[in-house]
Design a protein around this motif. Structure first.
Motif, PDB file in Angstrom:
ATOM      1  N   VAL A   2       0.833  -1.197   0.000  1.00 35.18           N
ATOM      2  CA  VAL A   2       0.000   0.000   0.000  1.00 35.18           C
ATOM      3  C   VAL A   2       0.872   1.253   0.000  1.00 35.18           C
ATOM      4  CG1 VAL A   2      -1.992  -1.095   1.111  1.00 35.18           C
ATOM      5  CG2 VAL A   2      -0.182  -0.094   2.511  1.00 35.18           C
ATOM      6  N   GLU A   3       0.273   2.346  -0.410  1.00 31.19           N
ATOM      7  CA  GLU A   3       0.988   3.620  -0.470  1.00 31.19           C
ATOM      8  C   GLU A   3       1.103   4.223   0.933  1.00 31.19           C
ATOM      9  OE1 GLU A   3       0.018   8.092  -2.086  1.00 31.19           O
ATOM     10  OE2 GLU A   3      -0.818   6.384  -3.177  1.00 31.19           O
ATOM     11  N   ILE A   4       2.339   4.543   1.338  1.00 29.93           N
ATOM     12  CA  ILE A   4       2.599   5.187   2.634  1.00 29.93           C
ATOM     13  C   ILE A   4       2.701   6.689   2.406  1.00 29.93           C
ATOM     14  CG2 ILE A   4       4.273   5.463   4.502  1.00 29.93           C
ATOM     15  CD1 ILE A   4       5.095   2.527   4.030  1.00 29.93           C
ATOM     16  N   ARG A   5       1.918   7.457   3.186  1.00 33.52           N
ATOM     17  CA  ARG A   5       2.013   8.914   3.111  1.00 33.52           C
ATOM     18  C   ARG A   5       2.973   9.475   4.148  1.00 33.52           C
ATOM     19  NH1 ARG A   5      -0.284  13.375   5.628  1.00 33.52           N
ATOM     20  NH2 ARG A   5      -1.806  12.136   6.771  1.00 33.52           N
ATOM     21  N   LYS A   6       2.987   8.854   5.314  1.00 35.07           N
ATOM     22  CA  LYS A   6       3.732   9.460   6.410  1.00 35.07           C
ATOM     23  C   LYS A   6       4.055   8.400   7.461  1.00 35.07           C
ATOM     24  CE  LYS A   6       3.101  13.300   9.645  1.00 35.07           C
ATOM     25  NZ  LYS A   6       2.168  14.341  10.065  1.00 35.07           N
ATOM     26  N   VAL A   7       5.221   8.536   8.085  1.00 35.10           N
ATOM     27  CA  VAL A   7       5.624   7.661   9.186  1.00 35.10           C
ATOM     28  C   VAL A   7       6.063   8.531  10.353  1.00 35.10           C
ATOM     29  CG1 VAL A   7       7.297   5.931   9.963  1.00 35.10           C
ATOM     30  CG2 VAL A   7       6.402   5.843   7.625  1.00 35.10           C
ATOM     31  N   THR A   8       5.621   8.182  11.543  1.00 31.22           N
ATOM     32  CA  THR A   8       6.079   8.824  12.764  1.00 31.22           C
ATOM     33  C   THR A   8       6.622   7.743  13.681  1.00 31.22           C
ATOM     34  OG1 THR A   8       4.404  10.563  12.608  1.00 31.22           O
ATOM     35  CG2 THR A   8       5.410  10.218  14.764  1.00 31.22           C
ATOM     36  N   LEU A   9       7.846   7.924  14.166  1.00 32.37           N
ATOM     37  CA  LEU A   9       8.437   7.017  15.140  1.00 32.37           C
ATOM     38  C   LEU A   9       8.547   7.763  16.460  1.00 32.37           C
ATOM     39  CD1 LEU A   9      11.299   5.459  12.973  1.00 32.37           C
ATOM     40  CD2 LEU A   9       9.064   4.469  13.490  1.00 32.37           C
ATOM     41  N   LEU A  10       8.038   7.152  17.528  1.00 36.60           N
ATOM     42  CA  LEU A  10       8.050   7.770  18.856  1.00 36.60           C
ATOM     43  C   LEU A  10       8.847   6.901  19.823  1.00 36.60           C
ATOM     44  CD1 LEU A  10       4.242   8.588  19.182  1.00 36.60           C
ATOM     45  CD2 LEU A  10       6.064  10.160  18.526  1.00 36.60           C
ATOM     46  N   ARG A  11       9.592   7.566  20.697  1.00 33.59           N
ATOM     47  CA  ARG A  11      10.320   6.869  21.751  1.00 33.59           C
ATOM     48  C   ARG A  11       9.980   7.540  23.069  1.00 33.59           C
ATOM     49  NH1 ARG A  11      15.325   6.873  24.628  1.00 33.59           N
ATOM     50  NH2 ARG A  11      16.212   4.774  24.752  1.00 33.59           N
ATOM     51  N   GLU A  12       9.407   6.766  23.986  1.00 39.04           N
ATOM     52  CA  GLU A  12       9.053   7.276  25.304  1.00 39.04           C
ATOM     53  C   GLU A  12       9.919   6.571  26.335  1.00 39.04           C
ATOM     54  OE1 GLU A  12       4.795   7.728  26.946  1.00 39.04           O
ATOM     55  OE2 GLU A  12       5.541   5.837  27.798  1.00 39.04           O
ATOM     56  N   ALA A  62       9.481  -2.998  12.194  1.00 41.25           N
ATOM     57  CA  ALA A  62       9.754  -3.638  13.492  1.00 41.25           C
ATOM     58  C   ALA A  62      11.212  -3.490  13.901  1.00 41.25           C
ATOM     59  CB  ALA A  62       9.344  -5.109  13.454  1.00 41.25           C
ATOM     60  N   GLY A  63      12.120  -3.615  12.952  1.00 44.98           N
ATOM     61  CA  GLY A  63      13.543  -3.461  13.273  1.00 44.98           C
ATOM     62  C   GLY A  63      13.873  -2.075  13.793  1.00 44.98           C
ATOM     63  N   ASP A  64      13.227  -1.053  13.227  1.00 42.36           N
ATOM     64  CA  ASP A  64      13.430   0.317  13.717  1.00 42.36           C
ATOM     65  C   ASP A  64      12.998   0.436  15.171  1.00 42.36           C
ATOM     66  OD1 ASP A  64      14.305   1.118  11.181  1.00 42.36           O
ATOM     67  OD2 ASP A  64      12.308   1.781  10.577  1.00 42.36           O
ATOM     68  N   LEU A  65      11.888  -0.202  15.518  1.00 39.86           N
ATOM     69  CA  LEU A  65      11.397  -0.144  16.904  1.00 39.86           C
ATOM     70  C   LEU A  65      12.367  -0.831  17.854  1.00 39.86           C
ATOM     71  CD1 LEU A  65       7.593  -0.830  16.364  1.00 39.86           C
ATOM     72  CD2 LEU A  65       8.736   1.366  16.698  1.00 39.86           C
ATOM     73  N   VAL A  66      12.866  -1.986  17.461  1.00 38.79           N
ATOM     74  CA  VAL A  66      13.823  -2.715  18.306  1.00 38.79           C
ATOM     75  C   VAL A  66      15.039  -1.845  18.595  1.00 38.79           C
ATOM     76  CG1 VAL A  66      15.400  -4.696  18.374  1.00 38.79           C
ATOM     77  CG2 VAL A  66      13.040  -4.999  17.579  1.00 38.79           C
ATOM     78  N   LYS A  67      15.542  -1.147  17.587  1.00 39.41           N
ATOM     79  CA  LYS A  67      16.727  -0.291  17.757  1.00 39.41           C
ATOM     80  C   LYS A  67      16.476   0.880  18.702  1.00 39.41           C
ATOM     81  CE  LYS A  67      18.422  -1.322  13.143  1.00 39.41           C
ATOM     82  NZ  LYS A  67      18.522  -0.816  11.770  1.00 39.41           N
ATOM     83  N   MET A  68      15.221   1.282  18.858  1.00 31.60           N
ATOM     84  CA  MET A  68      14.897   2.422  19.725  1.00 31.60           C
ATOM     85  C   MET A  68      14.856   2.047  21.206  1.00 31.60           C
ATOM     86  SD  MET A  68      11.975   4.039  17.216  1.00 31.60           S
ATOM     87  CE  MET A  68      11.371   5.256  18.365  1.00 31.60           C
ATOM     88  N   LEU A  69      14.788   0.757  21.504  1.00 33.64           N
ATOM     89  CA  LEU A  69      14.719   0.305  22.891  1.00 33.64           C
ATOM     90  C   LEU A  69      16.108   0.280  23.525  1.00 33.64           C
ATOM     91  CD1 LEU A  69      12.279  -2.724  22.426  1.00 33.64           C
ATOM     92  CD2 LEU A  69      11.705  -0.405  23.208  1.00 33.64           C
ATOM     93  N   ASP A  70      16.146   0.369  24.865  1.00 30.22           N
ATOM     94  CA  ASP A  70      17.410   0.255  25.589  1.00 30.22           C
ATOM     95  C   ASP A  70      17.757  -1.197  25.907  1.00 30.22           C
ATOM     96  OD1 ASP A  70      17.819   2.970  25.551  1.00 30.22           O
ATOM     97  OD2 ASP A  70      17.142   3.298  27.613  1.00 30.22           O
ATOM     98  N   GLY A  71      16.741  -2.046  25.964  1.00 34.33           N
ATOM     99  CA  GLY A  71      16.945  -3.462  26.271  1.00 34.33           C
ATOM    100  C   GLY A  71      16.097  -4.305  25.345  1.00 34.33           C
ATOM    101  N   PRO A  72      16.095  -5.616  25.559  1.00 35.28           N
ATOM    102  CA  PRO A  72      15.291  -6.488  24.709  1.00 35.28           C
ATOM    103  C   PRO A  72      13.803  -6.180  24.845  1.00 35.28           C
ATOM    104  CG  PRO A  72      16.730  -7.766  26.168  1.00 35.28           C
ATOM    105  CD  PRO A  72      16.838  -6.342  26.580  1.00 35.28           C
ATOM    106  N   ALA A  73      13.074  -6.334  23.752  1.00 33.61           N
ATOM    107  CA  ALA A  73      11.621  -6.137  23.784  1.00 33.61           C
ATOM    108  C   ALA A  73      10.979  -7.252  24.604  1.00 33.61           C
ATOM    109  CB  ALA A  73      11.056  -6.137  22.370  1.00 33.61           C
ATOM    110  N   VAL A  74      10.137  -6.872  25.560  1.00 29.58           N
ATOM    111  CA  VAL A  74       9.407  -7.861  26.353  1.00 29.58           C
ATOM    112  C   VAL A  74       7.898  -7.691  26.218  1.00 29.58           C
ATOM    113  CG1 VAL A  74      11.281  -8.218  28.008  1.00 29.58           C
ATOM    114  CG2 VAL A  74       9.527  -6.504  28.480  1.00 29.58           C
ATOM    115  N   SER A  75       7.458  -6.552  25.702  1.00 31.98           N
ATOM    116  CA  SER A  75       6.028  -6.305  25.512  1.00 31.98           C
ATOM    117  C   SER A  75       5.792  -5.826  24.099  1.00 31.98           C
ATOM    118  CB  SER A  75       5.523  -5.220  26.471  1.00 31.98           C
ATOM    119  OG  SER A  75       5.551  -5.664  27.789  1.00 31.98           O
ATOM    120  N   TYR A  76       4.567  -6.108  23.610  1.00 32.00           N
ATOM    121  CA  TYR A  76       4.204  -5.630  22.288  1.00 32.00           C
ATOM    122  C   TYR A  76       2.715  -5.362  22.192  1.00 32.00           C
ATOM    123  CZ  TYR A  76       3.899 -10.828  21.386  1.00 32.00           C
ATOM    124  OH  TYR A  76       3.662 -12.177  21.412  1.00 32.00           O
TER     125      TYR A  76
END
Length: 181
Positions: A2-12, A62-76
């Motif tokens: 599908v056509e992507i118009r916009k992506v936002t990546l957030l890190r809290e 998904a790989g971008d999200l993993v890189k934003m974490l400080d430790g291994p992903a435990v929740s999704y």
């Protein structure tokens, strides 16, 4: 795809609750992807295009999200906000049944179902993305959510697809663990 118009990546990154510091900060990473809804304004029986798109979007981000974490992903968690010219089923087609495999692959597995939410809305609509432990559906300390939105999406013929990962549960959970007795 599908056509992507916009992506936002957030890190809290959360450090404390009620004036009490956690043992370590918890990081939540979220991808919001505004896509064109190929089925807007019409009923289509076969939603395979959206099912395949959900898998492709997870593979891509998904790989971008993993890189934003400080430790291994435990929740999704995952969610979708469907614009007014679409239907709830369009969001569910993106999230189920194929989005989970690439998310799990990116984090090295996950035995528990990925919690999800879908709603209709217009630009600026917020959604609470449910989060749960990747392996233990009864890990109460990981029952959580993160509220997100895109200011200009979804437009009527769009869908905002959301994927979220976290490297911990709630900061100071105190309600015990395990299935109800």
């Amino acid at each position: 795809m599908v056509e992507i118009r916009k992506v936002t990546l957030l890190r809290e990154q959360a450090f404390a609750e009620m004036g009490h510091a956690a043992k370590r900060p918890v990081v939540r990473a979220v991808a919001l992807v505004a896509i064109q809804n190929p089925f807007a304004r019409r009923f289509i029986g076969d939603l395979t295009e959206l099912v395949d798109a959900g898998a492709a979007l997870a593979q891509r981000f998904a790989g971008d999200l993993v890189k934003m974490l400080d430790g291994p992903a435990v929740s999704y968690g995952k969610a979708a906000i469907v614009g007014s010219m679409g239907e709830l089923e369009h969001g569910h087609a993106l999230l189920h049944p194929r989005m989970g495999a690439p998310l799990r692959a990116a984090i090295g597995g996950g035995a528990a179902l990925i919690p999800s939410a879908v709603k209709l809305g217009g630009p600026g609509t917020a959604i609470d993305v449910p989060l749960g432990h990747k392996d233990d559906a009864w890990s109460r300390g990981h029952f959580d959510a993160i509220t997100v939105m895109m200011g200009d999406a979804p437009r009527p013929e769009e869908i905002v697809v959301v994927m979220a990962l976290a490297d911990g549960g709630r900061l100071l959970h105190r309600i015990g663990e395990g299935a109800p007795r």
